[in-house]
Scaffold this motif. Structure first.
Motif: not given
Length: 275
Positions: A160-168, A178-183, A186-189, A192-197
């Protein structure tokens, strides 16, 4: 021989040797599992002649591996689901939200990665026993979450630290909380990491023996890997049946690697390529 060709051979030869060293135990185990007991005693290394598939049925039915398999599926599914929910939320909070103690909290999660389970196993067992979660599915699920949550938080925070701040910032301007930004962002973006983890945590939980053996002492609640270890004593004079049980336990892991190897590699490296 050109320098480029020599460099390729310098990489290919060790990788080929590593591949052979990895595949040979599986081939050897499959060969032993297909033998009769008499064939194994005469020569354990020769190719099988009988192809005795009854060993797999015996390991599955007589040794109770069907029950162990169901126990593992229940525990692994619950633990991975909880790890992804908590880990993704914590990763989002630690990477994008600034609050008092956030840095110290992240460093604490990072330090927890270096604490062996053997250090906390006795107080964990006592605590679980006192609150009535010993030898239960929720107890083992929570033990897995406690053990693997620091790893999940670390990877999700890095991603998540690698996602550009401008998107948020754009999502905030559009009126998202804050919850809307996450849901919604951040969650759709983070898929790939969620699948891997998720796959990595599933492998960790599935292959675990120590935590499951500590938290599930009764035979009815054993996970598959614990059940396989018990087969060694039950079938000490029938190694082909024991080998069949080992293959049954390893099959889900092998299928995960075969079908999701690209997703695992993409998820692990995605966080390092953003920015």
């Amino acid at each position: 021989m050109s320098r480029n060709r020599f460099g390729r051979w310098l990489i290919a030869v060790p990788m080929a040797a590593l591949a052979v060293a990895t595949i040979y135990p599986l081939v050897f185990t499959a060969n032993v599992a297909s033998k009769t007991r008499h064939e194994y005693i005469l020569d354990r290394f020769s190719p099988t002649e009988s192809l005795r598939l009854e060993n797999f049925a015996s390991a599955w039915a007589s040794a109770g591996m069907a029950r162990y398999f169901a126990n593992s599926v229940i525990v692994v599914a619950g633990a991975v689901a909880l790890l992804l929910v908590v880990g993704s939320m914590a990763g989002f909070a630690l990477s994008r939200l600034r609050f008092t103690g956030s840095r110290a909290l992240f460093l604490g999660c990072l330090a927890a990665l270096f604490v062996p389970f053997q250090v906390i196993m006795v107080p964990l067992a006592r605590t679980m026993d006192q609150i009535g979660l010993m030898d239960t599915y929720p107890g083992l699920i929570l033990a897995y979450v406690a053990q693997f949550l620091p790893f999940t938080i670390f990877l999700m925070t890095a991603y998540y630290s690698g996602i550009p701040r401008e998107i948020i910032d754009a999502a905030r301007i559009d009126g998202n909380t804050t919850y809307g930004v996450y849901w919604r962002i951040m969650l759709p973006l983070g898929r790939p990491a969620l699948l891997s983890v998720g796959i990595l945590n599933a492998l960790f939980c599935w292959n675990d023996v120590l935590i499951a053996l500590l938290m599930m002492p009764s035979a009815d609640h054993r996970t598959l890997m614990v059940g396989v270890t018990s087969l060694r004593g039950q079938y000490s004079d029938d190694i082909p049946t024991f080998a069949a049980g080992v293959l049954i336990a390893a099959l889900p892991v092998l299928l995960l690697y075969l079908f999701f190897q690209r997703q695992i590699a993409a998820g692990v490296t995605a966080g390092s390529t953003k920015g």
